[in-house]
Design a protein around this motif. Structure first.
Motif, PDB file in Angstrom:
ATOM      1  N   GLN A  92       0.950  -1.162   0.105  1.00  0.00           N
ATOM      2  CA  GLN A  92      -0.144   0.058   0.038  1.00  0.00           C
ATOM      3  C   GLN A  92       0.874   1.190  -0.010  1.00  0.00           C
ATOM      4  OE1 GLN A  92      -2.545  -0.344   3.148  1.00  0.00           O
ATOM      5  NE2 GLN A  92      -4.047  -1.942   2.095  1.00  0.00           N
ATOM      6  N   ARG A 132      -8.488  -6.371  -6.870  1.00  0.00           N
ATOM      7  CA  ARG A 132      -9.637  -5.489  -5.879  1.00  0.00           C
ATOM      8  C   ARG A 132     -10.801  -5.705  -6.065  1.00  0.00           C
ATOM      9  NH1 ARG A 132      -5.918   0.076  -7.404  1.00  0.00           N
ATOM     10  NH2 ARG A 132      -4.386  -0.341  -5.749  1.00  0.00           N
ATOM     11  N   GLY A 175     -10.149  -6.813   0.189  1.00  0.00           N
ATOM     12  CA  GLY A 175      -9.019  -6.142   1.212  1.00  0.00           C
ATOM     13  C   GLY A 175      -7.796  -7.076   0.921  1.00  0.00           C
ATOM     14  N   TRP A 176      -8.014  -8.206   0.636  1.00  0.00           N
ATOM     15  CA  TRP A 176      -6.962  -9.186   0.192  1.00  0.00           C
ATOM     16  C   TRP A 176      -6.346  -9.109  -1.290  1.00  0.00           C
ATOM     17  CZ3 TRP A 176      -5.324 -12.635   4.132  1.00  0.00           C
ATOM     18  CH2 TRP A 176      -6.028 -12.565   5.187  1.00  0.00           C
TER      19      TRP A 176
END
Length: 506
Positions: free
Chosen positions: A125, A290, A295-296
């Protein structure tokens, strides 16, 4: 006592086993990155028949893998194509084959490192850094140097490193495929998705001839690299058969992986979504990750990163081993034949490949990012060239054995020649396609041609110049005579050759 300044004459024998060689062959193809790079483009060309194109692309790879297997049975030389083509077809073709292998590494190593860095940052991120050009390029060069150091430290270390990376990316790919398939079949697909899988998707001719040709050119790219396992033949246990078997098995494993992911992606997203985002190349998988994993998504992003990092390292291996083989046969400067006295790896050749690849990456990027992509596109010319040479060399080198049985005629002669013929056809088609500037990433013309074709021609021209200059400097390599597997085996038995030869039958 051997002086510490003198390197041992040989690479470390028996450093890795069959499984290690298989992993290195798989890692060299960078399966996660390769799929991310071409999936959208192939679907844009052939629609739901993308799995069929991947299946059709597998055929010439399997046939050339068979050629590598039988040639390695007869001559366990880390120079692979260079050594085999030299023995079968003479020094001129052999030298050019070795040059092509080395240059493929130079063209693609920097790009692989950049993908590894960027997707690694995205998985953490750190999108801001991933979008900072100078930071990504600096980290990419540092990654090349780090992977080169791993290659020099030892083949065993390289193999253990690859074992971890291949498990990470294959598990992530299969997890992504499973979730995408479940969501697609369960009605939780993107708009236009939710397709029902069909056996007809395996038909490569479903979209027509012109589309098939373009798809095959991309399909060949995603299989390229499996032969890295064979470049480590001198360092592999059971060197006469294990590296060749690893090459063949790796192409089959890749086929299964590519078909599974292609089906899952098509079921989940349909064709419209993929076609609309085809120009995003590997960024397409960022979007899909996505959507599918939520979220993984970092799992798939990390898989693409590890895939590219692994391939950065394993792409250095064949180029460096080819340089070593050429140097010890007096086809290149003797310094490239040096083997590190402690690590028993070709350290000078390895660092030379890394240095040239890093310089190419930096210089071409300074020209433009599109120029880097065009140089990668030129890979198809070099790949088709040295793979087809290898297929022809297999039949020529083993010509004395082709009449012994139908099996030998098919597996050692007909199969490799058919594979070579298919790749020559693709090479011709690729030249025609790349001659049009509109088909390049930059969209501009160089000397009236597309930049990828100019780069490919330039690399071959440079190779010819280097070859002729070195021949003037040292003519010893060009005194080598063509031979056959039977004659080479007889020479080895009589102590007239340093090669290791065994019967090619499995």
């Amino acid at each position: 006592m051997t002086s510490p300044d003198r390197a041992p004459a040989e690479l470390r024998r028996g450093a890795i086993g069959f499984v290690d060689a298989l992993v290195i062959g798989l890692a060299s193809t960078s399966p996660a990155y390769s799929l991310a790079a071409v999936m959208g483009a192939v679907v844009a060309l052939v629609g739901v028949y993308a799995p069929g194109v991947f299946l059709a692309s597998f055929l010439p790879m399997l046939l050339i893998a068979s050629a590598f297997y039988y040639l390695n049975r007869a001559d366990q030389d880390c120079g692979t194509t260079f050594s085999w083509v030299t023995r079968a077809m003479g020094p001129w073709f052999g030298w050019l084959g070795g040059w092509a292998i080395s240059m493929t590494g130079v063209l693609v190593i920097g790009s692989l490192a950049e993908v590894g860095v960027r997707f690694g940052l995205l998985s953490l991120q750190l999108d801001g850094i991933a979008d900072t050009t100078w930071a990504v390029r600096t980290l990419s060069v540092l990654l090349i140097l780090a992977m080169t150091a791993v290659c020099v430290i030892g083949t065993e270390v390289s193999a253990r490193f690859q074992n971890v990376l291949i498990i990470a990316q294959v598990v992530a790919l299969l997890a992504f495929a499973a979730v995408a398939l479940v969501k697609g079949l369960g009605g939780d697909a993107v708009e236009g998705g939710g397709l029902s899988p069909s056996w007809s998707w395996l038909n490569p001719f479903g979209a027509g001839g012109a589309a098939l040709t373009g798809g095959l050119l991309l399909g060949v790219f995603i299989y390229w690299g499996w032969e890295s396992a064979v470049n480590l033949t001198e360092e592999t246990q059971d060197s006469a058969s294990a590296p060749g078997r690893a090459g063949v098995v790796s192409t089959v494993v890749l086929l299964v992986t590519y078909l599974a992911v292609a089906y899952a992606v098509l079921v989940y997203s349909g064709t419209d979504y993929l076609e609309a985002n085809a120009e995003e190349a590997e960024d397409l998988f960022v979007l899909l990750a996505r959507d599918v994993l939520g979220g993984w998504d970092w799992v798939l992003l990390l898989a693409i990163s590890t895939s590219a990092i692994a391939s950065t390292q394993t792409t250095i291996l064949p180029a460096s081993r080819t340089g070593l083989s050429m140097a010890r046969r007096h086809a290149l400067p003797p310094g490239l034949a040096r083997i590190h006295p402690r690590f028993r790896t070709p350290d000078v050749s390895t660092w030379t490949v890394a240095g040239i690849a890093s310089a190419w990456y930096v210089v071409v990027n300074l020209i433009s990012e599109n120029a880097l992509f065009d140089s990668i596109t030129a890979l198809s010319l070099l790949i088709a060239f040295y793979y087809s040479l290898t297929g022809i060399a297999c039949a020529v080198f083993h010509r004395d054995r082709l009449t012994r049985s139908v099996r030998d005629a098919l597996l050692i002669g007909v199969g490799p020649l058919v594979g070579a013929g298919l790749l020559i056809w693709l090479l011709v088609e690729s030249i025609g396609d790349l001659s049009d500037p509109a088909n390049s990433d930059s969209g501009v013309a160089w000397f009236g041609l597309g930049p990828p074709l100019v780069i490919g021609i330039g690399i071959f021209a440079l190779g010819i110049v280097v070859m002729l200059c070195w021949r003037v400097r040292d003519r010893r390599f060009w005194t080598e005579q063509r031979t056959t597997a039977d004659r080479l085996e007889a020479d080895v038995a009589a102590g007239r050759s340093g090669a290791s030869v065994v019967d090619p039958a499995p």
